[in-house]
Design a protein around this motif. Structure first.
Motif, PDB file in Angstrom:
ATOM      1  N   ASP A 117       0.826  -1.208   0.000  1.00 44.12           N
ATOM      2  CA  ASP A 117       0.000   0.000   0.000  1.00 44.12           C
ATOM      3  C   ASP A 117       0.860   1.258   0.000  1.00 44.12           C
ATOM      4  O   ASP A 117       1.832   1.341   0.763  1.00 44.12           O
ATOM      5  N   PRO A 118       0.523   2.258  -0.801  1.00 41.92           N
ATOM      6  CA  PRO A 118       1.135   3.574  -0.636  1.00 41.92           C
ATOM      7  C   PRO A 118       0.821   4.111   0.760  1.00 41.92           C
ATOM      8  O   PRO A 118      -0.135   3.675   1.405  1.00 41.92           O
ATOM      9  N   ASP A 119       1.623   5.060   1.202  1.00 42.86           N
ATOM     10  CA  ASP A 119       1.476   5.540   2.569  1.00 42.86           C
ATOM     11  C   ASP A 119       0.063   6.062   2.854  1.00 42.86           C
ATOM     12  O   ASP A 119      -0.501   5.809   3.920  1.00 42.86           O
TER      13      ASP A 119
END
Length: 262
Positions: A117-119
């Motif tokens: 997941d992206p941040d």
């Protein structure tokens, strides 16, 4: 510590294990069990905390969920199986690749992705997990997650399907939902492990899936040495529920070909 998963186990032949999406249960695979039971041994577990499976006290981890599935196979005396996962079930399948690759005869990766997941997405998962834990309610899922689980065609034209999905989301246990959100937020990327998997793999994505896109599906297909991609029209993130006939036909052809290769 592994959890003894509740699982439906029907039919005979090559074992096909189907791992459900978040925040659903093995109930989502009803039409797959009915369509495929005459050809394969179809096993549909409830992942820990969902359906009839207990949650346990382990720290949130996709790897722990994969170990549960491996223990389930051992308990049934199954050495190798075709493992299929949709969405969160796909993350668990890729964790099995990392931790128990010897158990995988073939793979089905549906509406999922190998990237971490992206941040921003990770922080959103943790926010929802904290709110669900505080409220002891999955109301936020109905507001924020449910609308994106199905595609616009299903939303407009398949009221019964949307109603079924809504019911499954509303019945999800809050503790399990929060645990699974934290587990997914912490998962690593899986491209390296996919590059090392030689087993035949079918990658499926709904053409209207906004959560895991066709680009995500193609990235997995490109990473895998022996994979094919199928895009299901007029389906969103829950392609197996939204277009079961097309999904089942693709899976039946894939698993039948694997059975002939054994």
């Amino acid at each position: 510590m592994t959890i003894a998963l509740n699982a439906r186990d029907v039919g005979e032949g090559i074992p096909l294990v189907l791992l459900h999406a978040f925040p659903l249960s093995s109930a989502m695979w009803l039409e797959q069990r009915e369509a495929l039971v005459g050809r394969f041994r179809v096993i549909t577990p409830d992942l820990r905390g969902f359906g009839g499976s207990v949650l346990g006290d382990d720290e949130p981890s996709i790897d722990a969920m994969a170990d549960d599935v491996a223990a389930l196979l051992d308990s049934k005396g199954i050495e190798r199986a075709v493992i299929g996962g949709l969405s969160m079930g796909g993350y668990v399948t890729m964790a099995l690749c990392r931790r128990h690759p010897e158990k995988i005869l073939g793979m089905l990766l549906a509406d999922t992705k190998a990237a971490a997941d992206p941040d921003a997405v990770r922080q959103n998962r943790l926010r929802m997990a904290d709110q669900i834990s505080a409220d002891d309610s999955v109301g936020i899922l109905v507001e924020e997650v449910l609308p994106r689980l199905v595609g616009p065609t299903t939303f407009r034209q398949r009221a019964l399907v949307y109603g079924r999905v809504r019911g499954l989301v509303r019945s999800a246990p809050p503790r399990a939902v929060a645990w699974a959100q934290r587990a997914m937020a912490a998962r690593p990327e899986s491209f390296d492990v996919l590059r090392g998997m030689r087993v035949p793999t079918l990658v499926i994505t709904g053409a209207e899936d906004e959560l895991t896109t066709e680009g995500d599906a193609r990235a997995m297909t490109d990473a895998l040495p022996n994979a094919e991609l199928m895009v299901i029209p007029r389906a969103g993130h829950l392609s197996a529920v939204e277009q079961p006939e097309l999904f089942n036909q693709a899976v039946a052809e894939f698993v039948s070909a694997l059975a002939r290769m054994r």
